[in-house]
Design a protein around this motif. Structure first.
Motif, PDB file in Angstrom:
ATOM      1  N   GLN A 249       0.828  -1.209   0.000  1.00  0.00           N
ATOM      2  CA  GLN A 249       0.000   0.000   0.000  1.00  0.00           C
ATOM      3  C   GLN A 249       0.862   1.259   0.000  1.00  0.00           C
ATOM      4  N   ALA A 250       1.906   1.271   0.830  1.00  0.00           N
ATOM      5  CA  ALA A 250       2.737   2.473   0.966  1.00  0.00           C
ATOM      6  C   ALA A 250       3.611   2.724  -0.252  1.00  0.00           C
ATOM      7  N   LEU A 251       4.143   1.643  -0.850  1.00  0.00           N
ATOM      8  CA  LEU A 251       5.107   1.794  -1.939  1.00  0.00           C
ATOM      9  C   LEU A 251       4.471   1.797  -3.323  1.00  0.00           C
ATOM     10  N   ILE A 252       3.342   1.129  -3.475  1.00  0.00           N
ATOM     11  CA  ILE A 252       2.753   0.949  -4.801  1.00  0.00           C
ATOM     12  C   ILE A 252       1.352   1.558  -4.909  1.00  0.00           C
ATOM     13  N   ALA A 253       0.421   1.012  -4.133  1.00  0.00           N
ATOM     14  CA  ALA A 253      -0.988   1.359  -4.325  1.00  0.00           C
ATOM     15  C   ALA A 253      -1.296   2.833  -4.046  1.00  0.00           C
ATOM     16  N   GLU A 254      -0.912   3.320  -2.873  1.00  0.00           N
ATOM     17  CA  GLU A 254      -1.268   4.696  -2.516  1.00  0.00           C
ATOM     18  C   GLU A 254      -0.629   5.736  -3.435  1.00  0.00           C
ATOM     19  N   PRO A 255       0.678   5.644  -3.757  1.00  0.00           N
ATOM     20  CA  PRO A 255       1.239   6.604  -4.713  1.00  0.00           C
ATOM     21  C   PRO A 255       0.540   6.561  -6.067  1.00  0.00           C
ATOM     22  N   LEU A 256       0.182   5.373  -6.552  1.00  0.00           N
ATOM     23  CA  LEU A 256      -0.527   5.281  -7.834  1.00  0.00           C
ATOM     24  C   LEU A 256      -1.908   5.916  -7.744  1.00  0.00           C
ATOM     25  N   GLN A 257      -2.571   5.739  -6.601  1.00  0.00           N
ATOM     26  CA  GLN A 257      -3.893   6.345  -6.427  1.00  0.00           C
ATOM     27  C   GLN A 257      -3.815   7.866  -6.385  1.00  0.00           C
ATOM     28  N   ASN A 258      -2.661   8.396  -5.953  1.00  0.00           N
ATOM     29  CA  ASN A 258      -2.509   9.850  -5.816  1.00  0.00           C
ATOM     30  C   ASN A 258      -1.911  10.513  -7.057  1.00  0.00           C
ATOM     31  N   VAL A 259      -1.670   9.728  -8.088  1.00  0.00           N
ATOM     32  CA  VAL A 259      -1.156  10.265  -9.351  1.00  0.00           C
ATOM     33  C   VAL A 259      -2.332  10.495 -10.291  1.00  0.00           C
ATOM     34  N   GLY A 260      -2.322  11.619 -10.978  1.00  0.00           N
ATOM     35  CA  GLY A 260      -3.351  11.848 -11.975  1.00  0.00           C
ATOM     36  C   GLY A 260      -3.291  10.783 -13.052  1.00  0.00           C
ATOM     37  N   ALA A 261      -4.432  10.162 -13.367  1.00  0.00           N
ATOM     38  CA  ALA A 261      -4.452   9.050 -14.324  1.00  0.00           C
ATOM     39  C   ALA A 261      -3.875   9.487 -15.672  1.00  0.00           C
ATOM     40  N   PRO A 262      -2.761   8.874 -16.106  1.00  0.00           N
ATOM     41  CA  PRO A 262      -2.154   9.262 -17.372  1.00  0.00           C
ATOM     42  C   PRO A 262      -2.845   8.657 -18.582  1.00  0.00           C
ATOM     43  N   ARG A 263      -3.739   7.689 -18.344  1.00  0.00           N
ATOM     44  CA  ARG A 263      -4.427   7.000 -19.433  1.00  0.00           C
ATOM     45  C   ARG A 263      -5.647   6.285 -18.867  1.00  0.00           C
ATOM     46  N   GLY A 264      -6.471   5.737 -19.743  1.00  0.00           N
ATOM     47  CA  GLY A 264      -7.675   5.064 -19.298  1.00  0.00           C
ATOM     48  C   GLY A 264      -7.488   3.574 -19.139  1.00  0.00           C
ATOM     49  N   ALA A 265      -8.556   2.904 -18.667  1.00  0.00           N
ATOM     50  CA  ALA A 265      -8.508   1.462 -18.464  1.00  0.00           C
ATOM     51  C   ALA A 265      -8.415   0.702 -19.787  1.00  0.00           C
ATOM     52  N   ASP A 266      -8.737   1.376 -20.902  1.00  0.00           N
ATOM     53  CA  ASP A 266      -8.648   0.727 -22.215  1.00  0.00           C
ATOM     54  C   ASP A 266      -7.250   0.890 -22.836  1.00  0.00           C
ATOM     55  N   ASP A 267      -6.305   1.416 -22.059  1.00  0.00           N
ATOM     56  CA  ASP A 267      -4.927   1.582 -22.530  1.00  0.00           C
ATOM     57  C   ASP A 267      -3.978   1.413 -21.339  1.00  0.00           C
ATOM     58  N   ALA A 268      -4.163   0.314 -20.620  1.00  0.00           N
ATOM     59  CA  ALA A 268      -3.508   0.136 -19.327  1.00  0.00           C
ATOM     60  C   ALA A 268      -1.995  -0.006 -19.431  1.00  0.00           C
ATOM     61  N   LEU A 269      -1.325   0.464 -18.369  1.00  0.00           N
ATOM     62  CA  LEU A 269       0.098   0.188 -18.180  1.00  0.00           C
ATOM     63  C   LEU A 269       0.239  -1.170 -17.496  1.00  0.00           C
ATOM     64  N   VAL A 270       1.269  -1.914 -17.866  1.00  0.00           N
ATOM     65  CA  VAL A 270       1.414  -3.284 -17.391  1.00  0.00           C
ATOM     66  C   VAL A 270       2.615  -3.422 -16.462  1.00  0.00           C
ATOM     67  N   LEU A 271       2.434  -4.192 -15.385  1.00  0.00           N
ATOM     68  CA  LEU A 271       3.526  -4.667 -14.539  1.00  0.00           C
ATOM     69  C   LEU A 271       3.736  -6.145 -14.866  1.00  0.00           C
ATOM     70  N   ILE A 272       4.989  -6.567 -14.962  1.00  0.00           N
ATOM     71  CA  ILE A 272       5.292  -7.968 -15.262  1.00  0.00           C
ATOM     72  C   ILE A 272       6.111  -8.567 -14.122  1.00  0.00           C
ATOM     73  N   VAL A 273       5.651  -9.701 -13.615  1.00  0.00           N
ATOM     74  CA  VAL A 273       6.422 -10.470 -12.625  1.00  0.00           C
ATOM     75  C   VAL A 273       6.577 -11.883 -13.174  1.00  0.00           C
ATOM     76  N   ASP A 274       7.804 -12.255 -13.483  1.00  0.00           N
ATOM     77  CA  ASP A 274       8.071 -13.555 -14.099  1.00  0.00           C
ATOM     78  C   ASP A 274       8.545 -14.577 -13.064  1.00  0.00           C
TER      79      ASP A 274
END
Length: 348
Positions: A249-274
């Motif tokens: 929450q502190a490192l990922i979720a909350e900062p992302l929630q406090n950033v102005g959305a740079p794009r919509g859900a139909d053009d999502a940014l992806v995180l990859i964990v392999d």
């Protein structure tokens, strides 16, 4: 000089330089070495010049013994530091050039590499460098294969109604990491990826939950405008808790929630964990719990791709998601095999 000079490697580390100098080593030289290595020839030259400067005619008879000794020490130290600084800078420049070249083979531009690793974010969030493994896995990808995986991810990424997570599962040796590396490069090419992490069972420390989350946060600082400011303002980088959900929450979720959305859900940014299955055993369950319970707290313009083996513990935690499978006996895999054999036939 110290023994073993002829057997030293082409580049000399701090420990090897001490061996080179032997009993004449001066502790004051140590702080100038930092992490740099210098060439064996340069180390010999520096020591020779230092010895010559310290013991030359100009120093003889100049003042009492203690004063001459101090002058010798100062001269030797200055000459050694000058040589180490020069060669250390050259070594640094060569290492940087090699890192940039490796990053580019991984699909990471020089500009992005500098944003990721050329900015000091220590104490806040520091991105790990996976260029080597990504470049290696990309080198194993055969053009024309796994296209169905890439097309499926691209459709999922732009579907606002699709699940938050795309799960690619398969047995050992089915090419999950190769597909993940090539997918990353394609997403990077279109600036549609925000962060990535490649787990390796041989490097457990790099995949401890706190390290993984801080690395992802460090990458988000470089790829999402305003994220670093939001992270610092929220104090996420100062969070020393060992509770994985709180760190997320502190490192990922909350900062992302406090950033102005740079794009919509139909053009999502992806995180990859392999390779989730290569996480250390004590780290796997906390990470799986995050995927099962915390993804819903991410904004709609962020989605996650994960790959793993078909293991019971992972399947149980990810039961809410439908996996896309890489199987050696399915028709799509047979098509990839045919593509591979076709390329081999053309080459021979």
């Amino acid at each position: 000089m110290g023994g073993g000079v002829s057997s030293l490697p082409a580049e000399v580390s701090l420990a090897e330089a001490k061996e080179l100098a032997g009993a004449k080593w001066q502790p004051a030289w140590e702080e100038k070495f930092a992490e740099a290595k210098i060439s064996r020839d340069e180390a010999l030259r520096c020591w020779t010049e230092a010895s010559r400067g310290a013991d030359g005619p100009a120093s003889k008879g100049a003042g009492p013994p203690d004063e001459r000794k101090k002058k010798k020490s100062a001269t030797a130290k200055a000459l050694w530091q000058k040589g180490v600084a020069k060669v250390g800078w050259i070594a640094h420049a060569k290492a940087r050039a090699a890192a940039i070249e490796r990053a580019q083979r991984a699909g990471i531009s020089e500009q992005l590499y500098e944003k990721l690793h050329g900015v000091d974010r220590s104490g806040v969030a520091e991105a790990l460098d996976f260029s080597a493994i990504i470049a290696e896995k990309r080198g194993q990808h055969l053009p024309g294969t796994r296209e169905w995986v890439f097309e499926a991810v691209m459709r999922w990424r732009t579907d606002p109604e699709a699940a938050k997570l795309f799960w690619l599962v398969g047995g050992g040796g089915t090419g999950k990491s190769v597909a993940a590396a090539e997918l990353l490069a394609r997403l990077l090419d279109k600036e549609n990826v925000a962060a990535w992490h490649f787990c390796k069972h041989t490097e457990p420390a790099r995949s401890a939950p706190a390290t993984l989350l801080r690395s992802l946060a460090g990458m988000l600082c470089a790829t999402v405008d305003g994220f670093e400011e939001a992270l610092r303002e929220g104090g996420g980088g100062d969070n020393a808790t060992d509770k994985v959900d709180e760190l997320f929450q502190a490192l990922i979720a909350e900062p992302l929630q406090n950033v102005g959305a740079p794009r919509g859900a139909d053009d999502a940014l992806v995180l990859i964990v392999d390779a989730l299955d290569e996480l250390p055993r004590d780290a796997l369950q906390p990470v799986l719990s995050l995927l099962a319970t915390e993804l819903k707290t991410l904004p709609p313009w962020i989605k996650l791709v994960v790959t793993s083996r078909d293991e019971a513990q992972i399947k149980s935690a990810m039961s809410g998601y439908t996996p896309s499978e890489l199987r050696v006996d399915e028709a799509r895999n047979r098509q990839d095999v045919r593509a591979y054999l076709t390329v081999l036939a053309k080459e021979h």
